[in-house]
Design an enzyme around this catalytic site. Structure first.
Site, PDB file in Angstrom:
ATOM      1  N   ASP A  19       0.816  -0.855   0.394  1.00 30.84           N
ATOM      2  CA  ASP A  19       0.135  -0.071   0.160  1.00 30.84           C
ATOM      3  C   ASP A  19       0.944   1.440   0.301  1.00 30.84           C
ATOM      4  O   ASP A  19       0.431   2.193   0.542  1.00 30.84           O
ATOM      5  CB  ASP A  19      -1.000   0.024   1.102  1.00 30.84           C
ATOM      6  CG  ASP A  19      -2.082  -1.237   1.544  1.00 30.84           C
ATOM      7  OD1 ASP A  19      -2.013  -2.080   0.045  1.00 30.84           O
ATOM      8  OD2 ASP A  19      -3.182  -1.058   1.813  1.00 30.84           O
ATOM      9  N   ASP A  61      -4.754   0.061  -1.703  1.00 36.99           N
ATOM     10  CA  ASP A  61      -6.112  -0.356  -1.224  1.00 36.99           C
ATOM     11  C   ASP A  61      -7.017   0.206  -2.493  1.00 36.99           C
ATOM     12  O   ASP A  61      -6.111   0.696  -3.565  1.00 36.99           O
ATOM     13  CB  ASP A  61      -6.446   0.961  -0.330  1.00 36.99           C
ATOM     14  CG  ASP A  61      -7.235   0.063   1.160  1.00 36.99           C
ATOM     15  OD1 ASP A  61      -6.368  -1.492   1.409  1.00 36.99           O
ATOM     16  OD2 ASP A  61      -6.635   1.263   1.808  1.00 36.99           O
ATOM     17  N   HIS A  63     -10.641   0.880  -2.651  1.00 37.19           N
ATOM     18  CA  HIS A  63     -12.281   0.971  -2.657  1.00 37.19           C
ATOM     19  C   HIS A  63     -13.253   1.723  -3.364  1.00 37.19           C
ATOM     20  O   HIS A  63     -12.636   3.210  -4.613  1.00 37.19           O
ATOM     21  CB  HIS A  63     -11.871   2.636  -1.073  1.00 37.19           C
ATOM     22  CG  HIS A  63     -11.233   1.432  -0.534  1.00 37.19           C
ATOM     23  ND1 HIS A  63     -10.889   0.241  -0.104  1.00 37.19           N
ATOM     24  CD2 HIS A  63      -9.816   1.599   0.847  1.00 37.19           C
ATOM     25  CE1 HIS A  63     -10.361  -0.044   1.362  1.00 37.19           C
ATOM     26  NE2 HIS A  63      -9.712   0.844   1.557  1.00 37.19           N
ATOM     27  N   HIS A  80     -10.273   7.426   1.074  1.00 39.82           N
ATOM     28  CA  HIS A  80      -8.780   7.278   0.434  1.00 39.82           C
ATOM     29  C   HIS A  80      -8.997   5.858   0.094  1.00 39.82           C
ATOM     30  O   HIS A  80      -9.737   4.950  -0.081  1.00 39.82           O
ATOM     31  CB  HIS A  80      -7.335   6.354   2.206  1.00 39.82           C
ATOM     32  CG  HIS A  80      -8.494   5.207   3.063  1.00 39.82           C
ATOM     33  ND1 HIS A  80      -9.208   5.464   3.785  1.00 39.82           N
ATOM     34  CD2 HIS A  80      -7.881   4.424   2.472  1.00 39.82           C
ATOM     35  CE1 HIS A  80      -9.514   4.050   3.737  1.00 39.82           C
ATOM     36  NE2 HIS A  80      -8.460   3.133   3.282  1.00 39.82           N
ATOM     37  N   LYS A 105      -6.481  -4.565  -3.346  1.00 37.66           N
ATOM     38  CA  LYS A 105      -7.490  -5.094  -2.440  1.00 37.66           C
ATOM     39  C   LYS A 105      -9.015  -4.042  -2.002  1.00 37.66           C
ATOM     40  O   LYS A 105      -9.113  -3.259  -2.327  1.00 37.66           O
ATOM     41  CB  LYS A 105      -6.821  -5.923  -1.233  1.00 37.66           C
ATOM     42  CG  LYS A 105      -6.111  -4.774  -0.660  1.00 37.66           C
ATOM     43  CD  LYS A 105      -5.088  -5.224   0.710  1.00 37.66           C
ATOM     44  CE  LYS A 105      -3.743  -4.531   0.875  1.00 37.66           C
ATOM     45  NZ  LYS A 105      -4.439  -3.220   1.963  1.00 37.66           N
ATOM     46  N   CYS A 144      -1.652  -2.504   7.575  1.00 33.46           N
ATOM     47  CA  CYS A 144      -2.151  -3.625   5.894  1.00 33.46           C
ATOM     48  C   CYS A 144      -0.579  -4.637   6.427  1.00 33.46           C
ATOM     49  O   CYS A 144      -0.537  -5.668   5.656  1.00 33.46           O
ATOM     50  CB  CYS A 144      -1.101  -2.873   4.698  1.00 33.46           C
ATOM     51  SG  CYS A 144      -3.962  -2.069   5.244  1.00 33.46           S
TER      52      CYS A 144
HETATM   53 ZN   LIG Z   1      -8.763   1.114   2.945  1.00 36.89          ZN
END
Ligand SMILES: [Zn+2]
Length: 198
Positions: A19, A61, A63, A80, A105, A144
């Site tokens: 990340d 990430d 999202h 975020h 993810k 993470c």
């Molecule tokens: Zn996140």
């Protein structure tokens, strides 16, 4: 320097950069203190892996705008790393090789994933590459990175934690230090770049 303790990169090794995304760097929507410090640190490891043609994985990430971890949906984080936005891009200065495998993810509204193994094909990709030892660094130490290391150890990998290439959110003071203790207690070995054999 004690050469007996130095680590020689070899077949079966892989690097996981966790990340290293703009929103987790200073100026980002969920900035990790000194998060940008991991970029040059991971770049050194990336160069070492590239020189030996060893595999590199980069988690991110990814999202949706209505992700469950965001405060508007009852989560604990500000928005975020919304997929395909600048905040979700890897740090511009991160020198990922062309061959890096990108692991996205938490890409659906209802599920979060702190671990790179959470709901992804990371484990299958590692098996396909016959990886046995994982070098793990990135952001953030207490979320993470911690959860990726927990899962990697549970999957049976030898884990070398890149202690000079991680930074913590520290929502509660000491979270990063406690995460480091936990990872080492579970069997991860904390290393620094200088520990690699030249
Ligand atoms: Zn996140």
């Amino acid at each position: 320097m004690n050469s007996s303790s130095s680590i020689r990169l070899q077949a079966g090794d892989a690097l996981i950069a966790v990340d290293v995304q703009n929103d987790f760097l200073p100026g980002g929507s969920l900035a990790v203190p000194e998060g940008d410090a991991v970029v040059p640190a991971i770049n050194r490891y990336l160069a070492a892996f590239a020189a030996r043609a060893l595999p590199v994985f980069a988690t991110r990430d990814w999202h949706p705008t209505n992700h469950c971890s965001f405060k508007a949906q009852g989560g604990i984080w500000p928005p975020h790393c919304v997929a395909a936005t600048r905040g979700a891009e890897f740090a511009h200065a991160l020198t990922l090789p062309e061959t890096a495998v990108i692991i996205s993810k938490a890409a659906t509204p209802e599920a979060d994933a702190y671990s790179g193994f959470g709901g992804t094909n990371l484990a299958a990709r590692l098996r396909a590459d016959e990886v046995t030892r994982l070098f793990i660094g990135g952001l953030a130490t207490d979320y993470c990175v911690l959860n990726t290391v927990r899962d990697a150890l549970a999957e049976g990998y030898t884990v070398l934690l890149l202690a000079d290439a991680i930074r913590a959110v520290d929502v509660n003071a000491g979270d990063g230090a406690r995460a480091l203790d936990e990872m080492q207690g579970l069997g991860a070995r904390a290393i620094r770049y200088e520990d690699l054999a030249p």
